[in-house]
Design a protein around this motif. Structure first.
Motif, PDB file in Angstrom:
ATOM      1  N   LEU A   1      -6.999   7.989  -2.978  1.00 29.09           N
ATOM      2  CA  LEU A   1      -6.472   6.874  -2.454  1.00 29.09           C
ATOM      3  C   LEU A   1      -7.189   5.384  -2.551  1.00 29.09           C
ATOM      4  O   LEU A   1      -6.392   4.617  -3.101  1.00 29.09           O
ATOM      5  CB  LEU A   1      -6.801   7.078  -0.758  1.00 29.09           C
ATOM      6  N   ILE A   2      -8.264   5.477  -2.485  1.00 28.55           N
ATOM      7  CA  ILE A   2      -8.967   4.237  -3.070  1.00 28.55           C
ATOM      8  C   ILE A   2      -8.768   3.895  -4.274  1.00 28.55           C
ATOM      9  O   ILE A   2      -8.311   2.548  -4.606  1.00 28.55           O
ATOM     10  CB  ILE A   2     -10.493   4.157  -2.467  1.00 28.55           C
TER      11      ILE A   2
ATOM     12  N   THR B   1       2.719   5.798  -2.800  1.00 32.40           N
ATOM     13  CA  THR B   1       3.982   6.507  -2.927  1.00 32.40           C
ATOM     14  C   THR B   1       4.320   6.803  -4.668  1.00 32.40           C
ATOM     15  O   THR B   1       4.613   7.798  -5.060  1.00 32.40           O
ATOM     16  CB  THR B   1       5.431   5.970  -2.577  1.00 32.40           C
ATOM     17  N   LEU B   2       4.087   5.741  -5.341  1.00 32.05           N
ATOM     18  CA  LEU B   2       4.100   5.940  -6.797  1.00 32.05           C
ATOM     19  C   LEU B   2       3.115   6.933  -7.385  1.00 32.05           C
ATOM     20  O   LEU B   2       3.316   7.620  -8.104  1.00 32.05           O
ATOM     21  CB  LEU B   2       3.963   4.587  -7.476  1.00 32.05           C
ATOM     22  N   TRP B   3       2.041   6.833  -6.902  1.00 33.70           N
ATOM     23  CA  TRP B   3       0.791   7.856  -7.285  1.00 33.70           C
ATOM     24  C   TRP B   3       1.092   9.191  -6.907  1.00 33.70           C
ATOM     25  O   TRP B   3       0.963  10.127  -7.697  1.00 33.70           O
ATOM     26  CB  TRP B   3      -0.632   7.411  -6.843  1.00 33.70           C
TER      27      TRP B   3
ATOM     28  N   ALA C   1       0.876  -1.295  -0.080  1.00 36.62           N
ATOM     29  CA  ALA C   1      -0.009   0.026  -0.088  1.00 36.62           C
ATOM     30  C   ALA C   1       1.002   1.083   0.096  1.00 36.62           C
ATOM     31  O   ALA C   1       0.589   2.151  -0.801  1.00 36.62           O
ATOM     32  CB  ALA C   1      -0.793  -0.119   1.143  1.00 36.62           C
ATOM     33  N   ARG C   2       1.762   1.247   1.011  1.00 35.23           N
ATOM     34  CA  ARG C   2       2.776   2.358   0.879  1.00 35.23           C
ATOM     35  C   ARG C   2       3.471   2.650  -0.452  1.00 35.23           C
ATOM     36  O   ARG C   2       3.367   3.691  -1.020  1.00 35.23           O
ATOM     37  CB  ARG C   2       3.910   2.321   2.024  1.00 35.23           C
TER      38      ARG C   2
ATOM     39  N   SER D   1      -6.405   0.053  -8.210  1.00 38.18           N
ATOM     40  CA  SER D   1      -5.675  -0.151  -9.569  1.00 38.18           C
ATOM     41  C   SER D   1      -4.586  -1.062  -9.612  1.00 38.18           C
ATOM     42  O   SER D   1      -4.226  -1.550 -10.705  1.00 38.18           O
ATOM     43  CB  SER D   1      -5.047   1.258 -10.038  1.00 38.18           C
ATOM     44  N   ASP D   2      -4.218  -1.423  -8.490  1.00 35.91           N
ATOM     45  CA  ASP D   2      -2.879  -2.368  -8.132  1.00 35.91           C
ATOM     46  C   ASP D   2      -3.152  -3.573  -7.313  1.00 35.91           C
ATOM     47  O   ASP D   2      -2.556  -4.348  -7.131  1.00 35.91           O
ATOM     48  CB  ASP D   2      -1.794  -1.532  -7.530  1.00 35.91           C
TER      49      ASP D   2
END
Length: 121
Positions: free
Chosen positions: A107-108, A12-14, A7-8, A113-114
């Motif tokens: 955030l959701i 972080t990527l987004w 999740a982090r 998406s991943d």
């Protein structure tokens, strides 16, 4: 792969890709909990010194964590910090709600998406 790390990483990527524009830094770590609103710097200092790697203090996520642990269900608590737990906390919360209510879906969306990559890891 650890759910918290995944999740982090995706958030972080987004953030890096500027898809989470209004949000600040992305942190991982321990979230302390309690049964009262804290806005006293000494209490915050005491908690920080007694709980290793504490990143935030909140009240709601602990109930999710407790039940999930008891039932053996993986869980993830994501917090957007609304204030610095200081004398201005109650005033800044109202501003926070108005500003972030329209952004919380980001955030959701990032996690969804991943999610297939995480589930198939």
């Amino acid at each position: 792969k650890n759910l918290n790390i995944w999740a982090r990483d995706i958030l972080t990527l987004w953030k890096k890709e500027k898809k989470l524009n209004p949000f600040g830094e992305i942190y991982g770590g321990t979230i302390a909990t309690g049964d009262q609103f804290i806005n006293d710097k000494q209490i915050i200092k005491n908690i920080s010194e007694s709980i290793k790697n504490v990143s935030a203090i909140e009240m709601e996520g602990a109930s999710v964590a407790q039940v999930s642990e008891q039932e053996g269900i993986p869980f993830l608590v994501i917090r957007v910090i609304s204030d610095n737990a200081d004398d201005n906390a109650s005033f800044s919360f109202e501003d926070f709600i108005h500003k972030y209510q329209k952004y919380s879906w980001q955030l959701i969306k990032a996690l969804l998406s991943d999610i297939d990559k995480y589930l198939n890891y």
